[in-house]
Each structure stands twice: as C-alpha cells, then as structure tokens.
Design a protein around this motif. Sequence first.
Motif, PDB file in Angstrom:
ATOM      1  N   ALA B  10      -8.173  15.929  -3.233  1.00  0.00           N
ATOM      2  CA  ALA B  10      -8.016  17.289  -2.700  1.00  0.00           C
ATOM      3  C   ALA B  10      -6.727  17.343  -1.894  1.00  0.00           C
ATOM      4  O   ALA B  10      -6.418  16.420  -1.145  1.00  0.00           O
ATOM      5  N   VAL B  11      -5.976  18.409  -2.092  1.00  0.00           N
ATOM      6  CA  VAL B  11      -4.733  18.589  -1.336  1.00  0.00           C
ATOM      7  C   VAL B  11      -4.787  19.958  -0.666  1.00  0.00           C
ATOM      8  O   VAL B  11      -5.068  20.963  -1.338  1.00  0.00           O
ATOM      9  N   LEU B  16      -8.458  19.102  -6.549  1.00  0.00           N
ATOM     10  CA  LEU B  16      -7.678  19.077  -7.792  1.00  0.00           C
ATOM     11  C   LEU B  16      -8.399  18.278  -8.871  1.00  0.00           C
ATOM     12  O   LEU B  16      -8.390  18.649 -10.049  1.00  0.00           O
ATOM     13  N   LEU B  17      -8.982  17.170  -8.467  1.00  0.00           N
ATOM     14  CA  LEU B  17      -9.715  16.316  -9.412  1.00  0.00           C
ATOM     15  C   LEU B  17     -11.056  15.971  -8.792  1.00  0.00           C
ATOM     16  O   LEU B  17     -11.136  15.723  -7.589  1.00  0.00           O
ATOM     17  N   GLU B  18     -12.099  15.935  -9.619  1.00  0.00           N
ATOM     18  CA  GLU B  18     -13.425  15.602  -9.102  1.00  0.00           C
ATOM     19  C   GLU B  18     -14.073  14.575 -10.025  1.00  0.00           C
ATOM     20  O   GLU B  18     -14.226  14.819 -11.231  1.00  0.00           O
ATOM     21  N   SER B  41       1.023  15.722 -10.429  1.00  0.00           N
ATOM     22  CA  SER B  41       1.876  14.957  -9.512  1.00  0.00           C
ATOM     23  C   SER B  41       1.032  14.252  -8.450  1.00  0.00           C
ATOM     24  O   SER B  41       1.324  13.107  -8.076  1.00  0.00           O
ATOM     25  N   SER B  42      -0.018  14.930  -7.993  1.00  0.00           N
ATOM     26  CA  SER B  42      -0.886  14.341  -6.968  1.00  0.00           C
ATOM     27  C   SER B  42      -1.573  13.089  -7.498  1.00  0.00           C
ATOM     28  O   SER B  42      -1.779  12.121  -6.760  1.00  0.00           O
ATOM     29  N   ALA B  50       0.153   7.286  -1.721  1.00  0.00           N
ATOM     30  CA  ALA B  50       0.834   8.291  -0.910  1.00  0.00           C
ATOM     31  C   ALA B  50      -0.053   9.495  -0.610  1.00  0.00           C
ATOM     32  O   ALA B  50       0.305  10.318   0.223  1.00  0.00           O
ATOM     33  N   LEU B  51      -1.174   9.594  -1.290  1.00  0.00           N
ATOM     34  CA  LEU B  51      -2.121  10.685  -1.020  1.00  0.00           C
ATOM     35  C   LEU B  51      -3.515  10.080  -0.848  1.00  0.00           C
ATOM     36  O   LEU B  51      -3.911   9.215  -1.631  1.00  0.00           O
TER      37      LEU B  51
END
Lengths: 261, 212
Positions: B10-11, B16-18, B41-42, B50-51
């Motif tokens: 999550a951003v 974004l992805l689960e 990109s995330s 980095a995330l």
Amino acid sequence: MTTDLSIPAVLSMYALLLLPLAAMFHLQLGVVRDTLVAVARMTIQLLLVGLYLKYIFQLNNALVSLLWVAGMMVVANFSILKNAGLERRLFFWRSLAGVAASTLLVSAWFILVAIRPDPPYDARYMVPIVGMVLGNCLRSNVLSLERFYSGIRRNENEFTTYLLLGADLHEAVRPYLRDALRAAVNPTIATMATMGIVSLPGMMTGQILGGSMPATAIKYQIGIMLCIFTSMVVAALANIRLSLPVAFDDHQRLRPGIFIS
Amino acid sequence: MIAFNDITLAVAGKTLLENASLHVAGGQKVVVRGASGCGKSSLLMSAAGALPLAAGTICVEGQALGRCTVAAIRARIAYIGQEPVMGADTVRDALLLPFSFKAHRGNRPDEERIAGILERLHLPDRILGQSTKRISGGEKQRIAVARALLLGKTIFLADEVSAALDPQSRAAVMQELFAPGITLLSVSHDPAWIDACDRRIDILDQRLVEAP
C-alpha cells in the motif's frame, strides 16, 4: 558602575517600537500582533528572570544553579523540536542528551579551565555562560535538524539511490548532514568574521557597560564565541547522529511519522 | 531468485497489491505491465527494500528481505528508475559514486573497464567530464545501467529503462540486460522489450497475473 535606567527611561525605549510598528501596519505585514505579543513576553520573561537570578546569585548553591541550567535545557529542547517540526515524543530524550552534552562540555571548559572562579560552581559565571551557549545551540539545532530531515524528505529519490548503490545509513545521510551543518554554522562564521568591525558583541558591550576594562571584556568575548561555535557544531552533529535510530526504520527508510503533522 | 510471497503493498493509504505472489527464477527476464498507478514501480521498489510491505515476504536468492539482510540484498540488486539519480556533478563522479561507499571501496574500476562499458552502451568517452545536469534522460538511464554493470550486479530491477532511448541505444541496453547471466524484473510499455522477455505479468485487480 553602570548608570541605572529609571523606569521612565526604560518606558521611553518602547516608544522606539512605534517606528517599526507603523511600517508593519502600513505595509500590512500581518505581524503587528505577533510583535506586540513577543515584546510583552520578552518584558515579562526578563523581569521574572531578573528576579530569579537575583536569588540564585545570592544563594550561589551548586544544586540550585544546576537545576536552573537543567530547566533552561529542557525548555530549549522543547523549542528546538517544535521549530524543527519534529515529533517531541520520538526525539525528546535524544535531543536533550545532545544539547546537554555539548553545552555542558564547552561551558565547563570555559568556566573550569579558563575562568576558574572560586567556588567553581559560582552562579554568576555558570548561569549566564551556559545560557549564552545554550541560546546559540538552540538556533543552530533548529536550523540543522530542520534542514537535515527536510532535505532527506525533499530528496527521497536521491537518498534511496545512495542506499541502493550500497551506502549504509551514515553514508547515505552524509550529503544532507553536510548541508545541515553548513546551514547551522554559516551565520556564526559570518558573525565571527565581522566581529569588532561590523558589530560589537552583546557580552563584551555588557561587560564594558558594567564597568569592566575593554581588554577583559574582549578576552571574555573571544572565549564565549569559541564556546558558542564549538557547542553549535558538536550539538548539531550529536543531535543528528542521536536522532538517526528513531528517524529511520530497519530498512533505512525515513519514517513519515517523525514530522509534526 | 526473487520471490514475492503473498505480499500486500500500500502506498499513501491506497492498496496496490493484495496477497500477490511472483517467483522469478535466476536468469529469467520478466516484464510487469498494467495501468498507470497500479503498482508496477512500487513492486520493483519493494524488492529493493525501498517500500515497506503491509504483509507478506520478499526473498532474494533465498534470503528474506529484513533488517539483517537488506544491505546484503541491496548489494546484489541494481534498481534503475525512470529518472535515475546521478548523485554527483560530473558523469565520472556519478559512475564512481558507489565506490566511495565502504561496501564497494576496494572494487574501484580502472579507466579501461569504464571505457569498455561506456562503449558497449553507445556512450562517448567525452561524456565522463560532462556535467550530469547537462545530459539527456536517455544518457542518464544508460549511465545508471553502466554504474550497475561496473558494480557487477546480476539482478536488475528496471523501470521503463528504454522509454527515453533511441532504437540504437535501446538495443545496446537490451543486449546488456538480456544477457544470459542477468535476472531481470522490469516494467515496460515498449513492445520490443516486452517481446524479448521470457514472462509477462499483468497487474489486475491488485493481483499479479501471468499473461500468455
């Protein structure tokens, strides 16, 4: 002895304020109210400090003086974190440790090595010297902490690139540390470079007005400037270094929660 | 080689992805596609640590990404973003920047090796003295690739690397990143790049879906 200022004489000084207040009002700067509040606060705080200091100097007790100094440091620390925009609950103790260590170290050096008063804890030396050093530390710490963390936040992509290129946390923060320290010390470097030509510093002027010989006042001024400069650099560096473990997570990413929301 | 195991990403409060999973084998070339802002990109950034992940794990060469392993994993991975950061005033200093860090200090490349890699990426020698502020986006991307090659990286996370490149430069970059020993996880809209990849993964409804 210094010529004392009568109450009407002091009040007459407030008349000077009419000039800047009129200019601010005319230009609609929106700071007239803030100025009046700041002047009122300054007046009340200084009157109270005058009363407190009178008793502290009369008592001349090491413990009381140290408590006074500790109180100044706590208040300074609140101010540093608030003005740097950082969360107090995360940084308070670390920031206090940095400020206290640097301020006490250089003040103790000046008092115990250079001045050598008798007794060594003489409140007339301890309180004003620590106060002057601390006041300047406060300014430099606000500048350095604010510049450091806002620099990393603004350049997060660049900071992350350093990490991905193999930098450890200390290497990755170095460019922002340099910027922050420069911002903190540049005003003092400029002040020292022009001191005596452009400006006559406050401590020296105060001592001369208090009846000291100019040569004595100058020696004290040199001492205090060296103390201020040293403590500013040491405090800024120590504060940033001590703050790193709470400001970054275990992947060296800046925690968003460190800034005051 | 790179394994995303049931990750949730999550951003800025947006998931974004689960529970998404993807396994990229050593030497594979994988491209991730999807609508703008869907998390391509995330996903790449998360593999480099980095995330932060909301859930799940990421393993690189069998090592789970965590506090103790993040530095070692970053040392093996090259991340090349859409707008690579040079981090220095001149191209030469940008190329040598990682070798000023303790992790790479003993491996500083010689002039011959630098010149060889620049040539392979169709970059002229004279670019070394140029200001990084005066070079194009395409040159920056090739310099970022050159820097990763100088570091001897074998796992590449490449985000739209070919977007700003002319056909000749793109071919040169592809030749390097599609070499047999390189593991590539990329994001691209470039048909030539997508065709060259072994696998195509689409992000659909917060899932990673293998495309035929």
